[in-house]
Design a protein around this motif. Structure first.
Motif, PDB file in Angstrom:
ATOM      1  N   THR A  79       0.829  -1.201   0.000  1.00 37.03           N
ATOM      2  CA  THR A  79       0.000   0.000   0.000  1.00 37.03           C
ATOM      3  C   THR A  79       0.861   1.248   0.000  1.00 37.03           C
ATOM      4  OG1 THR A  79      -1.765  -1.142   1.188  1.00 37.03           O
ATOM      5  CG2 THR A  79      -1.776   1.269   1.263  1.00 37.03           C
ATOM      6  N   SER A  80       1.931   1.250   0.818  1.00 41.61           N
ATOM      7  CA  SER A  80       2.830   2.385   0.890  1.00 41.61           C
ATOM      8  C   SER A  80       3.508   2.613  -0.456  1.00 41.61           C
ATOM      9  CB  SER A  80       3.880   2.152   1.981  1.00 41.61           C
ATOM     10  OG  SER A  80       4.802   3.200   2.018  1.00 41.61           O
ATOM     11  N   ALA A  81       3.947   1.542  -1.114  1.00 45.70           N
ATOM     12  CA  ALA A  81       4.607   1.663  -2.415  1.00 45.70           C
ATOM     13  C   ALA A  81       3.641   2.216  -3.464  1.00 45.70           C
ATOM     14  CB  ALA A  81       5.143   0.307  -2.855  1.00 45.70           C
ATOM     15  N   THR A  82       2.391   1.746  -3.423  1.00 42.62           N
ATOM     16  CA  THR A  82       1.400   2.241  -4.380  1.00 42.62           C
ATOM     17  C   THR A  82       1.136   3.722  -4.167  1.00 42.62           C
ATOM     18  OG1 THR A  82       0.348   0.061  -4.490  1.00 42.62           O
ATOM     19  CG2 THR A  82      -0.962   1.961  -5.214  1.00 42.62           C
ATOM     20  N   THR A  83       1.032   4.126  -2.905  1.00 43.91           N
ATOM     21  CA  THR A  83       0.806   5.541  -2.587  1.00 43.91           C
ATOM     22  C   THR A  83       1.972   6.395  -3.066  1.00 43.91           C
ATOM     23  OG1 THR A  83      -0.515   4.942  -0.649  1.00 43.91           O
ATOM     24  CG2 THR A  83       0.377   7.175  -0.719  1.00 43.91           C
ATOM     25  N   LEU A  84       3.196   5.921  -2.824  1.00 41.99           N
ATOM     26  CA  LEU A  84       4.379   6.659  -3.262  1.00 41.99           C
ATOM     27  C   LEU A  84       4.390   6.789  -4.780  1.00 41.99           C
ATOM     28  CD1 LEU A  84       7.118   7.991  -2.760  1.00 41.99           C
ATOM     29  CD2 LEU A  84       8.154   5.710  -2.742  1.00 41.99           C
ATOM     30  N   ARG A  85       4.095   5.710  -5.457  1.00 41.88           N
ATOM     31  CA  ARG A  85       4.089   5.748  -6.927  1.00 41.88           C
ATOM     32  C   ARG A  85       3.060   6.757  -7.433  1.00 41.88           C
ATOM     33  NH1 ARG A  85       4.621   0.630 -10.893  1.00 41.88           N
ATOM     34  NH2 ARG A  85       4.266   1.688 -12.887  1.00 41.88           N
ATOM     35  N   THR A  86       1.882   6.751  -6.829  1.00 39.46           N
ATOM     36  CA  THR A  86       0.830   7.684  -7.234  1.00 39.46           C
ATOM     37  C   THR A  86       1.270   9.130  -7.029  1.00 39.46           C
ATOM     38  OG1 THR A  86      -0.904   6.075  -6.708  1.00 39.46           O
ATOM     39  CG2 THR A  86      -1.552   8.403  -6.813  1.00 39.46           C
ATOM     40  N   ARG A  87       1.888   9.403  -5.878  1.00 39.96           N
ATOM     41  CA  ARG A  87       2.337  10.772  -5.587  1.00 39.96           C
ATOM     42  C   ARG A  87       3.396  11.232  -6.585  1.00 39.96           C
ATOM     43  NH1 ARG A  87       4.328  10.976   0.413  1.00 39.96           N
ATOM     44  NH2 ARG A  87       4.293  13.245   0.054  1.00 39.96           N
ATOM     45  N   VAL A  88       4.348  10.343  -6.894  1.00 41.03           N
ATOM     46  CA  VAL A  88       5.416  10.709  -7.813  1.00 41.03           C
ATOM     47  C   VAL A  88       4.867  10.910  -9.225  1.00 41.03           C
ATOM     48  CG1 VAL A  88       7.533   9.892  -8.931  1.00 41.03           C
ATOM     49  CG2 VAL A  88       7.247   9.650  -6.450  1.00 41.03           C
ATOM     50  N   GLU A  89       4.009  10.004  -9.667  1.00 44.89           N
ATOM     51  CA  GLU A  89       3.463  10.132 -11.018  1.00 44.89           C
ATOM     52  C   GLU A  89       2.639  11.405 -11.165  1.00 44.89           C
ATOM     53  OE1 GLU A  89       3.236   5.439 -12.380  1.00 44.89           O
ATOM     54  OE2 GLU A  89       1.412   6.434 -11.660  1.00 44.89           O
ATOM     55  N   ARG A  90       1.939  11.779 -10.116  1.00 42.58           N
ATOM     56  CA  ARG A  90       1.181  13.033 -10.151  1.00 42.58           C
ATOM     57  C   ARG A  90       2.141  14.225 -10.250  1.00 42.58           C
ATOM     58  NH1 ARG A  90      -1.225  12.851  -5.336  1.00 42.58           N
ATOM     59  NH2 ARG A  90      -2.861  11.474  -6.129  1.00 42.58           N
ATOM     60  N   ALA A  91       3.260  14.138  -9.534  1.00 41.57           N
ATOM     61  CA  ALA A  91       4.210  15.258  -9.525  1.00 41.57           C
ATOM     62  C   ALA A  91       4.913  15.431 -10.863  1.00 41.57           C
ATOM     63  CB  ALA A  91       5.241  15.058  -8.420  1.00 41.57           C
ATOM     64  N   LEU A 146       7.623  16.937  -2.482  1.00 40.78           N
ATOM     65  CA  LEU A 146       6.276  16.550  -2.063  1.00 40.78           C
ATOM     66  C   LEU A 146       6.221  16.535  -0.546  1.00 40.78           C
ATOM     67  CD1 LEU A 146       5.872  13.530  -4.525  1.00 40.78           C
ATOM     68  CD2 LEU A 146       5.572  15.969  -4.974  1.00 40.78           C
ATOM     69  N   ASP A 147       5.472  17.436   0.017  1.00 43.43           N
ATOM     70  CA  ASP A 147       5.430  17.577   1.483  1.00 43.43           C
ATOM     71  C   ASP A 147       4.002  17.925   1.914  1.00 43.43           C
ATOM     72  OD1 ASP A 147       6.338  17.590   4.059  1.00 43.43           O
ATOM     73  OD2 ASP A 147       7.226  19.582   3.971  1.00 43.43           O
ATOM     74  N   GLU A 148       3.061  17.051   1.558  1.00 39.72           N
ATOM     75  CA  GLU A 148       1.671  17.282   1.883  1.00 39.72           C
ATOM     76  C   GLU A 148       1.377  16.914   3.333  1.00 39.72           C
ATOM     77  OE1 GLU A 148       2.638  14.896  -0.247  1.00 39.72           O
ATOM     78  OE2 GLU A 148       2.061  15.452  -2.304  1.00 39.72           O
ATOM     79  N   PRO A 149       0.459  17.613   3.971  1.00 40.98           N
ATOM     80  CA  PRO A 149       0.075  17.273   5.349  1.00 40.98           C
ATOM     81  C   PRO A 149      -0.414  15.826   5.441  1.00 40.98           C
ATOM     82  CG  PRO A 149      -0.834  19.404   4.719  1.00 40.98           C
ATOM     83  CD  PRO A 149      -0.269  18.801   3.469  1.00 40.98           C
ATOM     84  N   GLY A 150       0.059  15.134   6.466  1.00 41.69           N
ATOM     85  CA  GLY A 150      -0.364  13.753   6.678  1.00 41.69           C
ATOM     86  C   GLY A 150       0.457  12.722   5.947  1.00 41.69           C
ATOM     87  N   SER A 151       1.445  13.136   5.154  1.00 36.38           N
ATOM     88  CA  SER A 151       2.302  12.203   4.417  1.00 36.38           C
ATOM     89  C   SER A 151       3.764  12.527   4.670  1.00 36.38           C
ATOM     90  CB  SER A 151       2.025  12.281   2.913  1.00 36.38           C
ATOM     91  OG  SER A 151       0.697  11.932   2.611  1.00 36.38           O
ATOM     92  N   ARG A 152       4.617  11.505   4.598  1.00 32.34           N
ATOM     93  CA  ARG A 152       6.050  11.723   4.719  1.00 32.34           C
ATOM     94  C   ARG A 152       6.554  12.455   3.478  1.00 32.34           C
ATOM     95  NH1 ARG A 152       7.248  10.729  10.047  1.00 32.34           N
ATOM     96  NH2 ARG A 152       6.611   8.623  10.672  1.00 32.34           N
ATOM     97  N   PRO A 153       7.526  13.345   3.627  1.00 37.20           N
ATOM     98  CA  PRO A 153       8.024  14.071   2.452  1.00 37.20           C
ATOM     99  C   PRO A 153       8.765  13.168   1.477  1.00 37.20           C
ATOM    100  CG  PRO A 153       9.348  14.573   4.381  1.00 37.20           C
ATOM    101  CD  PRO A 153       8.178  13.783   4.874  1.00 37.20           C
TER     102      PRO A 153
END
Length: 308
Positions: free
Chosen positions: A9-21, A88-95
């Motif tokens: 789940t963590s890897a999927t979230t990271l991938r989503t954040r990076v792809e969005r960026a 990427l430094d959104e509230p509630g997520s690790r940078p």
């Protein structure tokens, strides 16, 4: 949720954040085979064939490190650091820090050894000298004070015996050098307003075309303009570079403190692999010879580092 599910789940979230960026899908995530950090690191290939390097915080400590690194990347002249692609430094997520892909650069240090090309070390020394002139922003903490290690190493007891067992000098040489080494270590002034990398070594350096690039700024601080050069010189000499004394001939404090710190680490880290201990002992021998030259002491009368 199992640990494996959590990691997925963590890897999927990271991938989503990076792809969005980066505004496109990614096709490949590879964990680098060099570097030591608790942060998650990936060499990422994008759909258009280009790449980025991703470093993600995994806990509070790596989060602090990543904030320090990002701050440093914003202060150092661009030619000396990886270009920031996204922060990427959104509230509630690790940078998460996303920087340019430097896979095509020449990395002198790797698992197969060290490969400095002709002229690279001179270029690195020139770049370090330029970095020493970069003023650290007020947000950086001062370089942490150095503990005094020589008193415990010189005191009669198991530490002194273990130090002498390394074979780098005789008891007579150590007795004669004791006062000079202790005073030089105690008198070292590591303060200043320069931006200090703090962990400058060959595996944190690459040469990309006409640029010398320094990576991994998580230990950056505000301190002495000589700090990074003094810590790098023994390693460079080990790898074919100049003798430290030829570059910094008035650096008895740096040499004495560096040698004592290495000796303390060798004696205290019983679980270190043999190859790493050998590297530390060779570096300690270089530091002792450097200190002796700076402090007008006789050359250490033990094993030369080339024979270790």
């Amino acid at each position: 949720m199992s640990p494996d599910d959590a990691r997925s789940t963590s890897a999927t979230t990271l991938r989503t954040r990076v792809e969005r960026a980066v505004d496109q899908p990614t096709t490949k995530w590879i964990v680098p085979d060099t570097g030591l950090t608790a942060a998650a690191r990936f060499l990422v290939t994008l759909k258009d064939g280009s790449g980025v390097f991703v470093k993600a915080a995994t806990d509070e400590q790596t989060e602090r490190w990543l904030h320090t690194e990002y701050l440093a990347l914003r202060q150092v002249p661009e030619r000396f650091v990886p270009r920031v692609v996204a922060w990427l430094d959104e509230p509630g997520s690790r940078p998460v820090l996303v920087v340019e892909d430097l896979r095509r650069a020449h990395w002198p240090a790797g698992h197969e050894g060290v490969d400095w090309r002709e002229g690279d070390i001179d270029r690195v020394l020139a770049a370090v000298a330029d970095l020493a002139g970069v003023r650290a922003p007020a947000a950086f903490e001062p370089t942490p004070p150095r503990p005094a290690y020589w008193p415990s190493l010189l005191r009669e007891g198991p530490d002194r015996a273990a130090f002498l067992d390394l074979g780098l000098c005789s008891a007579g040489w150590l007795n004669g050098a004791a006062t000079a080494l202790t005073e030089a270590e105690a008198g070292l002034d590591d303060s200043g307003d320069s931006l200090v990398h703090g962990d400058l070594r060959s595996d944190n350096i690459c040469v990309a075309d006409d640029r010398v690039v320094f990576v991994d700024w998580s230990d950056a601080s505000r301190g002495s303009a000589e700090h990074d050069l003094a810590l790098l010189l023994p390693t460079l000499h080990l790898e074919g570079g100049p003798m430290p004394y030829d570059v910094l001939p008035a650096a008895g404090g740096w040499a004495a403190a560096g040698g004592a710190s290495l000796a303390r680490r060798i004696l205290d880290d019983a679980g270190a692999p043999g190859w790493l201990v050998k590297v530390f002992v060779r570096l300690l021998a270089i530091d002792l010879a450097w200190a002796a030259s700076c402090l007008d002491l006789p050359r250490p009368d033990g094993i030369d580092w080339r024979s270790i």
